[in-house]
Design a protein around this motif. Structure first.
Motif, PDB file in Angstrom:
ATOM      1  N   ARG A 151      -3.813   5.415  -5.052  1.00 19.98           N
ATOM      2  CA  ARG A 151      -3.316   4.865  -6.115  1.00 19.98           C
ATOM      3  C   ARG A 151      -1.803   5.278  -5.731  1.00 19.98           C
ATOM      4  NH1 ARG A 151      -7.775   6.057  -9.332  1.00 19.98           N
ATOM      5  NH2 ARG A 151      -6.726   7.833  -9.953  1.00 19.98           N
ATOM      6  N   GLY A 152      -1.612   6.497  -5.636  1.00 19.62           N
ATOM      7  CA  GLY A 152      -0.297   7.088  -5.374  1.00 19.62           C
ATOM      8  C   GLY A 152       0.456   6.350  -4.149  1.00 19.62           C
ATOM      9  N   ASP A 153      -0.233   6.341  -3.096  1.00 23.19           N
ATOM     10  CA  ASP A 153       0.536   5.473  -1.910  1.00 23.19           C
ATOM     11  C   ASP A 153       0.677   4.173  -2.454  1.00 23.19           C
ATOM     12  OD1 ASP A 153      -0.174   7.848  -0.561  1.00 23.19           O
ATOM     13  OD2 ASP A 153      -1.833   7.105   0.516  1.00 23.19           O
ATOM     14  N   ARG A 154      -0.209   3.379  -3.258  1.00 25.32           N
ATOM     15  CA  ARG A 154      -0.057   2.207  -3.712  1.00 25.32           C
ATOM     16  C   ARG A 154       1.417   2.036  -4.736  1.00 25.32           C
ATOM     17  NH1 ARG A 154      -4.184   1.304  -6.069  1.00 25.32           N
ATOM     18  NH2 ARG A 154      -5.520   0.845  -4.614  1.00 25.32           N
ATOM     19  N   ASP A 155       1.301   3.083  -5.419  1.00 23.21           N
ATOM     20  CA  ASP A 155       2.525   3.027  -6.314  1.00 23.21           C
ATOM     21  C   ASP A 155       3.908   3.079  -5.345  1.00 23.21           C
ATOM     22  OD1 ASP A 155       0.883   2.757  -8.528  1.00 23.21           O
ATOM     23  OD2 ASP A 155       0.855   4.752  -8.795  1.00 23.21           O
ATOM     24  N   ARG A 156       3.760   4.043  -4.498  1.00 23.29           N
ATOM     25  CA  ARG A 156       4.853   4.241  -3.463  1.00 23.29           C
ATOM     26  C   ARG A 156       5.472   3.188  -2.922  1.00 23.29           C
ATOM     27  NH1 ARG A 156       2.513   9.359  -2.885  1.00 23.29           N
ATOM     28  NH2 ARG A 156       1.456   8.770  -1.071  1.00 23.29           N
ATOM     29  N   ASP A 157       4.326   2.407  -2.305  1.00 24.61           N
ATOM     30  CA  ASP A 157       4.465   1.074  -1.583  1.00 24.61           C
ATOM     31  C   ASP A 157       4.963   0.127  -2.414  1.00 24.61           C
ATOM     32  OD1 ASP A 157       3.526   2.260   0.843  1.00 24.61           O
ATOM     33  OD2 ASP A 157       1.499   1.508   0.667  1.00 24.61           O
ATOM     34  N   ARG A 158       4.554   0.238  -3.688  1.00 24.51           N
ATOM     35  CA  ARG A 158       5.244  -0.886  -4.727  1.00 24.51           C
ATOM     36  C   ARG A 158       6.594  -0.609  -4.887  1.00 24.51           C
ATOM     37  NH1 ARG A 158       1.234  -0.897  -7.719  1.00 24.51           N
ATOM     38  NH2 ARG A 158       1.900   0.621  -9.062  1.00 24.51           N
ATOM     39  N   ASP A 159       6.876   0.829  -5.099  1.00 22.29           N
ATOM     40  CA  ASP A 159       8.325   1.364  -5.439  1.00 22.29           C
ATOM     41  C   ASP A 159       9.151   0.802  -4.344  1.00 22.29           C
ATOM     42  OD1 ASP A 159       7.519   2.182  -8.009  1.00 22.29           O
ATOM     43  OD2 ASP A 159       7.321   4.178  -7.363  1.00 22.29           O
TER      44      ASP A 159
ATOM     45  N   ARG B 139     -12.654  11.581  -6.025  1.00 20.15           N
ATOM     46  CA  ARG B 139     -11.479  11.198  -7.205  1.00 20.15           C
ATOM     47  C   ARG B 139     -10.257  11.603  -6.781  1.00 20.15           C
ATOM     48  NH1 ARG B 139     -14.088  13.710 -10.758  1.00 20.15           N
ATOM     49  NH2 ARG B 139     -12.941  15.727 -10.423  1.00 20.15           N
ATOM     50  N   ASP B 140     -10.108  12.437  -5.791  1.00 21.03           N
ATOM     51  CA  ASP B 140      -8.813  12.878  -5.216  1.00 21.03           C
ATOM     52  C   ASP B 140      -8.291  11.883  -4.124  1.00 21.03           C
ATOM     53  OD1 ASP B 140      -8.502  15.250  -6.850  1.00 21.03           O
ATOM     54  OD2 ASP B 140      -9.527  16.212  -5.049  1.00 21.03           O
ATOM     55  N   ARG B 141      -9.317  11.219  -3.366  1.00 22.27           N
ATOM     56  CA  ARG B 141      -8.977  10.216  -2.625  1.00 22.27           C
ATOM     57  C   ARG B 141      -8.481   8.754  -3.342  1.00 22.27           C
ATOM     58  NH1 ARG B 141     -13.045  10.828   0.250  1.00 22.27           N
ATOM     59  NH2 ARG B 141     -14.432   9.345  -0.725  1.00 22.27           N
TER      60      ARG B 141
END
Length: 277
Positions: A10-18, A3-5
């Motif tokens: 998801r956090g990395d994906r959101d940062r890449d999207r931003d 779950r943490d992974r």
């Protein structure tokens, strides 16, 4: 851990999207700034072209105005030249008519003197042998004329001869004009016989100078006319004379100087011919 992974993923994906969104925003802003600069440069070029076009139009208008002014000046100069030529032609015609009248008057005077001489000559002037054959019954011959009558006859004959000589001294102006150079340099370099320029000569020249100056300046300038005549009496050379006339007559100085010099040479030639034996 899974779950943490997943959360980290998801956090990395959101940062890449931003990050991608920020990059697209920067690219859009850069494109907008580039378009704005392009539009500004295009407006600046258009303004520069408009200014150049206006400057060229003003320059063409000034050139046309100057060309028209020069054309008008040339037309006025040609008109003045034609007027002067017509005036000179009329003057030559009047001079010719006056010369013809003088010649006719001289011829009439010679004929009258010859008739007077014939009428005053002694009627008994015949050979002695012919007079001896006259019949004795005829009337006596008239006495010879007195000495005063003979003297008057001799004086009349001398006057007639002098008038004939004076009539022969009539000079054709065309012959004198043909001797005057037409080129400016040759005209100004023509040797002037200044010994002939006396008070009577300057007085004759003053009439012509006054007339020409009045035509050029629109009014009679006695001071300027006297200035020109003083230069003539001072024997000033033509090039130096022209330089002193240019401040007053401007572009007409050269034309006036050429006419003045031709008139001066014409009068000198005419007086030289009249003084010849």
């Amino acid at each position: 851990r899974d779950r943490d992974r997943d959360r980290d993923r998801r956090g990395d994906r959101d940062r890449d999207r931003d990050r991608e969104r920020d990059r697209r925003d920067r690219d859009r802003d850069r494109d907008r700034d580039r378009d704005r600069d392009r539009d500004r440069n295009r407006d600046r070029d258009r303004d520069r072209r408009d200014r150049d076009r206006d400057r060229d139009r003003d320059r063409d208008r000034d050139r046309d105005r100057d060309r028209k002014g020069s054309r008008d000046r040339h037309r006025d100069r040609d008109r003045d030249r034609d007027r002067d030529r017509d005036r000179d032609r009329d003057r030559d015609r009047d001079r010719k008519e006056s010369r013809d009248r003088d010649r006719d008057r001289d011829r009439r005077d010679r004929d009258r003197d010859r008739d007077r001489k014939r009428s005053a000559s002694p009627s008994a002037e015949q050979p002695p042998n012919k007079a001896a054959k006259v019949d004795e019954t005829s009337a006596p011959a008239s006495p010879p004329p007195p000495a005063d009558a003979a003297a008057s006859v001799i004086a009349a004959a001398a006057a007639a001869q002098q008038q004939a000589i004076s009539a022969e001294k009539k000079i054709d102006p065309k012959v004198l004009v043909a001797r005057i150079p037409t080129d400016k340099e040759a005209l100004f370099a023509y040797p002037i016989n200044w010994d002939i320029v006396d008070a009577a000569f300057v007085a004759r020249l003053k009439t012509w100078v006054t007339k020409k100056i009045t035509e050029l300046l629109g009014e009679e300038e006695a001071t300027f006319v006297d200035f020109i005549l003083e230069k003539v009496k001072a024997h000033v050379a033509a090039p130096a004379f022209l330089v002193e006339l240019e401040p007053v007559l401007d572009s007409e100085a050269e034309v006036f100087m050429i006419k003045l010099w031709r008139m001066l040479i014409f009068e000198i030639l005419r007086k030289e011919e009249m003084e010849k034996p």
